[in-house]
Design a protein around this motif. Structure first.
Motif, PDB file in Angstrom:
ATOM      1  N   CYS A 149      58.711 -27.251  78.024  1.00  0.00           N
ATOM      2  CA  CYS A 149      57.445 -27.424  78.750  1.00  0.00           C
ATOM      3  C   CYS A 149      56.952 -28.851  78.586  1.00  0.00           C
ATOM      4  O   CYS A 149      56.931 -29.384  77.472  1.00  0.00           O
ATOM      5  CB  CYS A 149      56.404 -26.458  78.201  1.00  0.00           C
ATOM      6  SG  CYS A 149      54.854 -26.585  79.098  1.00  0.00           S
ATOM      7  N   ARG A 152      50.789 -30.096  77.926  1.00  0.00           N
ATOM      8  CA  ARG A 152      50.338 -30.330  76.546  1.00  0.00           C
ATOM      9  C   ARG A 152      49.040 -29.569  76.306  1.00  0.00           C
ATOM     10  O   ARG A 152      48.044 -30.160  75.881  1.00  0.00           O
ATOM     11  CB  ARG A 152      50.109 -31.841  76.321  1.00  0.00           C
ATOM     12  CG  ARG A 152      51.387 -32.652  76.223  1.00  0.00           C
ATOM     13  CD  ARG A 152      52.033 -32.478  74.834  1.00  0.00           C
ATOM     14  NE  ARG A 152      53.282 -33.230  74.709  1.00  0.00           N
ATOM     15  CZ  ARG A 152      54.481 -32.731  75.028  1.00  0.00           C
ATOM     16  NH1 ARG A 152      54.582 -31.499  75.483  1.00  0.00           N
ATOM     17  NH2 ARG A 152      55.571 -33.442  74.869  1.00  0.00           N
ATOM     18  N   CYS A 153      49.045 -28.277  76.592  1.00  0.00           N
ATOM     19  CA  CYS A 153      47.839 -27.487  76.343  1.00  0.00           C
ATOM     20  C   CYS A 153      47.544 -27.598  74.847  1.00  0.00           C
ATOM     21  O   CYS A 153      48.444 -27.418  74.030  1.00  0.00           O
ATOM     22  CB  CYS A 153      48.052 -26.036  76.757  1.00  0.00           C
ATOM     23  SG  CYS A 153      48.537 -25.905  78.478  1.00  0.00           S
ATOM     24  N   TYR A 155      46.174 -25.953  72.565  1.00  0.00           N
ATOM     25  CA  TYR A 155      46.309 -24.825  71.633  1.00  0.00           C
ATOM     26  C   TYR A 155      47.766 -24.437  71.403  1.00  0.00           C
ATOM     27  O   TYR A 155      48.067 -23.627  70.535  1.00  0.00           O
ATOM     28  CB  TYR A 155      45.577 -23.587  72.201  1.00  0.00           C
ATOM     29  CG  TYR A 155      45.956 -23.273  73.624  1.00  0.00           C
ATOM     30  CD1 TYR A 155      47.111 -22.561  73.924  1.00  0.00           C
ATOM     31  CD2 TYR A 155      45.176 -23.733  74.691  1.00  0.00           C
ATOM     32  CE1 TYR A 155      47.489 -22.307  75.230  1.00  0.00           C
ATOM     33  CE2 TYR A 155      45.541 -23.484  75.994  1.00  0.00           C
ATOM     34  CZ  TYR A 155      46.695 -22.775  76.260  1.00  0.00           C
ATOM     35  OH  TYR A 155      47.067 -22.534  77.557  1.00  0.00           O
ATOM     36  N   VAL A 158      54.364 -24.374  72.051  1.00  0.00           N
ATOM     37  CA  VAL A 158      55.627 -24.322  72.808  1.00  0.00           C
ATOM     38  C   VAL A 158      56.276 -25.695  73.044  1.00  0.00           C
ATOM     39  O   VAL A 158      57.487 -25.839  72.861  1.00  0.00           O
ATOM     40  CB  VAL A 158      55.448 -23.536  74.128  1.00  0.00           C
ATOM     41  CG1 VAL A 158      56.657 -23.682  75.040  1.00  0.00           C
ATOM     42  CG2 VAL A 158      55.212 -22.066  73.827  1.00  0.00           C
ATOM     43  N   PRO A 159      55.522 -26.744  73.447  1.00  0.00           N
ATOM     44  CA  PRO A 159      56.189 -28.033  73.655  1.00  0.00           C
ATOM     45  C   PRO A 159      56.908 -28.512  72.394  1.00  0.00           C
ATOM     46  O   PRO A 159      57.923 -29.199  72.481  1.00  0.00           O
ATOM     47  CB  PRO A 159      55.034 -28.972  74.032  1.00  0.00           C
ATOM     48  CG  PRO A 159      54.001 -28.059  74.610  1.00  0.00           C
ATOM     49  CD  PRO A 159      54.088 -26.788  73.822  1.00  0.00           C
ATOM     50  N   GLN A 193      58.766 -21.436  81.172  1.00  0.00           N
ATOM     51  CA  GLN A 193      57.370 -21.580  80.711  1.00  0.00           C
ATOM     52  C   GLN A 193      56.468 -21.935  81.873  1.00  0.00           C
ATOM     53  O   GLN A 193      55.298 -21.590  81.894  1.00  0.00           O
ATOM     54  CB  GLN A 193      57.265 -22.663  79.630  1.00  0.00           C
ATOM     55  CG  GLN A 193      57.910 -22.297  78.317  1.00  0.00           C
ATOM     56  CD  GLN A 193      57.310 -21.050  77.703  1.00  0.00           C
ATOM     57  OE1 GLN A 193      56.206 -20.640  78.050  1.00  0.00           O
ATOM     58  NE2 GLN A 193      58.038 -20.440  76.799  1.00  0.00           N
ATOM     59  N   HIS A 238      52.251 -22.070  86.420  1.00  0.00           N
ATOM     60  CA  HIS A 238      51.106 -22.874  85.978  1.00  0.00           C
ATOM     61  C   HIS A 238      50.270 -23.166  87.234  1.00  0.00           C
ATOM     62  O   HIS A 238      50.817 -23.660  88.227  1.00  0.00           O
ATOM     63  CB  HIS A 238      51.582 -24.172  85.336  1.00  0.00           C
ATOM     64  CG  HIS A 238      50.490 -24.911  84.623  1.00  0.00           C
ATOM     65  ND1 HIS A 238      49.387 -25.418  85.273  1.00  0.00           N
ATOM     66  CD2 HIS A 238      50.307 -25.205  83.317  1.00  0.00           C
ATOM     67  CE1 HIS A 238      48.580 -25.996  84.399  1.00  0.00           C
ATOM     68  NE2 HIS A 238      49.128 -25.877  83.200  1.00  0.00           N
ATOM     69  N   ARG A 277      44.193 -28.164  80.373  1.00  0.00           N
ATOM     70  CA  ARG A 277      44.917 -27.320  81.324  1.00  0.00           C
ATOM     71  C   ARG A 277      45.182 -28.025  82.663  1.00  0.00           C
ATOM     72  O   ARG A 277      45.861 -27.485  83.531  1.00  0.00           O
ATOM     73  CB  ARG A 277      44.146 -26.012  81.564  1.00  0.00           C
ATOM     74  CG  ARG A 277      44.295 -25.011  80.461  1.00  0.00           C
ATOM     75  CD  ARG A 277      45.719 -24.496  80.328  1.00  0.00           C
ATOM     76  NE  ARG A 277      46.081 -23.534  81.353  1.00  0.00           N
ATOM     77  CZ  ARG A 277      47.282 -22.977  81.452  1.00  0.00           C
ATOM     78  NH1 ARG A 277      48.242 -23.298  80.603  1.00  0.00           N
ATOM     79  NH2 ARG A 277      47.547 -22.118  82.401  1.00  0.00           N
TER      80      ARG A 277
HETATM   81 FE1  SF4 Z   1      53.228 -25.246  78.271  1.00  0.00          FE
HETATM   82 FE2  SF4 Z   1      52.210 -22.846  78.879  1.00  0.00          FE
HETATM   83 FE3  SF4 Z   1      52.076 -23.770  76.386  1.00  0.00          FE
HETATM   84 FE4  SF4 Z   1      50.581 -24.896  78.276  1.00  0.00          FE
HETATM   85  S1  SF4 Z   1      50.452 -22.737  77.548  1.00  0.00           S
HETATM   86  S2  SF4 Z   1      51.806 -26.006  76.739  1.00  0.00           S
HETATM   87  S3  SF4 Z   1      51.917 -24.761  80.037  1.00  0.00           S
HETATM   88  S4  SF4 Z   1      53.910 -23.260  77.475  1.00  0.00           S
END
Ligand code: SF4
Ligand code: SAM
Length: 459
Positions: A149, A152-153, A155, A158-159, A193, A238, A277
């Protein structure tokens, strides 16, 4: 040789577990349901929230005891998102784990087993071309189209765990889809993602350059839609990349299900900004408006986080108001969970747990009320159900509609696609009757065999 594989987390982990099991089967492993009977135990982990991390830790504690009891004659592997993080590596050392493979290194499972002690946290290029065989006897399957992904959300871990976005070549995806069609799979879910940024050099912000030789996600949807699998679905979208081209591809492609999972996370612009977001409430509502305009019958679900740092009562009420405005069919709702190393954990103060729990409770109540209202609209209508198998409610089989409604049909029906009429609705499911359902109902063309269900909850 016997292996036991445990999977935590999302469908992408399910897909990876299937790939890992296929590799293990190729070198002669069989699979057992109890780790006490296994020579090799692999734990494919999730690190998105604290809870799955705690579960993995508890399991690792049990496995360490079992290994000790056997005087070390057992191999333990920690795989997936948690393995990639410092937190997971500390656990690996503490619990005498032999093999550590990050989510980009799962293709190294066989050499890792051969060596006994092994770790890799690389993002292997070959993973993009790796095509697992179709799952045995499944009517529904997953197909990963991209990994990682670039968003850069603030919270989200995942990245860090899954690295930068990499799209699989369309030829690899189409070959895999054709193999699934040939195996009699009735439904495929395309996974990523953020599937909407498939084929883009960088799907974030305003940088939307296309990768050379890659179709857009909308074009890919049309291509997979022509492969011959009756149902094509995709997660996750997204909102910032959910453009009109994608909605038009859904409209034009009969195989693509009219079900959109469009995570909003919050209804407050202030909080959306803090979450990074990349869209506003107004932008999101405009996407929903366009979706309803072109696909009035589509079902829409979302992800929501209750109690993000700094969320006031007013912010939260804006989330409730947005929920009512969209009239979601379903939602996956989470309490904000602080994840080590994320910008939100570093820079923002967590909301007290009691406040987060109370807000989640209100969200859940609203979800039930809205889902009930939405589900009731289906009573009396005919729907197409992909039956997956028996339920624990006696006398019913379970499946889901093209709009992803959980559906219980009275009687006995073989796994596969059936038509049924909705006779009753609850907040969680539709109850149906089918003229085909009886003890000796004829097996439809799609339901070839007894099946093993492989789909999982969304998040
Ligand atoms: Fe990526 Fe989804 Fe996490 Fe946002 S919420 S950083 S879009 S995986
Ligand atoms: N990529 C997808 C997207 O952007 O919508 C979602 C991927 S994430 C694995 C699934 C969901 O977990 C998110 O939509 C979010 O609601 C939730 N989530 C992620 N990090 C979280 C955290 N730290 N606390 C609570 N929920 C979280």
């Amino acid at each position: 040789m016997r292996a036991h594989v445990v999977t935590f987390g999302c469908q992408m982990n399910e897909y990876d577990t299937h790939a890992i099991q296929s590799e293990l089967a190729g070198i002669g492993y069989s699979f057992v349901d109890d780790y006490r009977e296994a020579d090799l135990v692999l734990v494919n982990t999730c690190a998105v929230r604290g809870k799955p991390v705690e579960k993995a830790q508890t399991l690792l504690g049990e496995l360490r005891k079992e290994k000790h009891r056997r005087r070390g004659a057992m191999t333990i592997g920690l795989m997936g998102c948690l393995a990639q993080l410092p937190e997971g590596r500390r656990m690996g050392e503490k619990f005498a784990v032999d093999i550590m493979l990050g989510p980009g290194a799962i293709t190294e499972i066989v050499p890792a087993i051969e060596r006994g002690k092994f770790q890799s946290f690389d993002f292997k290029n070959e993973l993009q071309f790796y095509t697992p065989p179709p799952p045995l006897d499944a009517v529904s399957a997953h197909l990963t189209i991209m990994r990682g992904c670039n968003h850069r959300c603030t919270y989200c871990i995942v990245p860090q765990t899954r690295g930068a976005e990499v799209s699989r070549p369309a030829t690899a995806i189409l070959n895999e889809a054709r193999a699934l069609a040939d195996a009699g799979v009735a439904e495929v879910t395309l996974l990523g993602q953020n599937v909407n940024s498939y084929g883009l050099a960088d799907g974030t912000g305003t940088r939307r350059a296309r990768l050379d030789g890659y179709p857009s996600f909308a074009e890919l949807l049309r291509m997979v839609g022509r492969v011959g699998i009756p149902r094509v679905r995709f997660v996750t979208s997204h909102p910032v990349n959910f453009d009109d081209e994608i909605i038009e591809a859904i409209v034009d492609t009969p195989a693509v299900c009219r079900y959109i999972h469009l995570p909003v996370q919050s209804g407050s612009n202030r909080i959306l900004k803090r979450m990074a977001r990349e869209y506003t409430r107004e932008f999101y509502l405009d996407r929903v408006r366009r979706l309803r305009e072109l696909l009035p019958d589509a079902t829409i679900s979302t992800d929501l986080i209750a109690g993000f740092p700094g969320e006031t009562e007013e912010d939260f009420e804006q989330t409730l108001a947005l929920y009512r405005e969209v009239r979601y069919d379903a939602a996956y709702m989470f309490i904000y969970s602080e994840r080590e190393g994320t910008p939100a954990a570093i820079h923002f103060e967590d909301v007290p747990r009691a406040v987060k729990t109370e807000r989640l409770g209100r969200l859940v109540e609203l979800q039930k009320e809205m889902s009930f209202a939405q589900n009731k609209q289906w009573v009396g209508r005919e729907v197409e159900v992909l039956v997956k198998g028996a339920t624990d409610e006696a006398g019913f089989v379970q499946g889901h509609t093209r709009g992803n409604h959980v559906t219980f049909i009275k009687g006995h029906l073989a796994p596969g696609i059936h038509r049924a009429t909705v006779v009753h609705a609850t907040p969680n499911r539709l109850y149906c009757e089918s003229p085909m359902s009886s003890v000796d109902s004829q097996e439809p063309a799609m339901a070839r065999r007894e099946l093993k269900v492989i789909s999982l909850p969304l998040a």
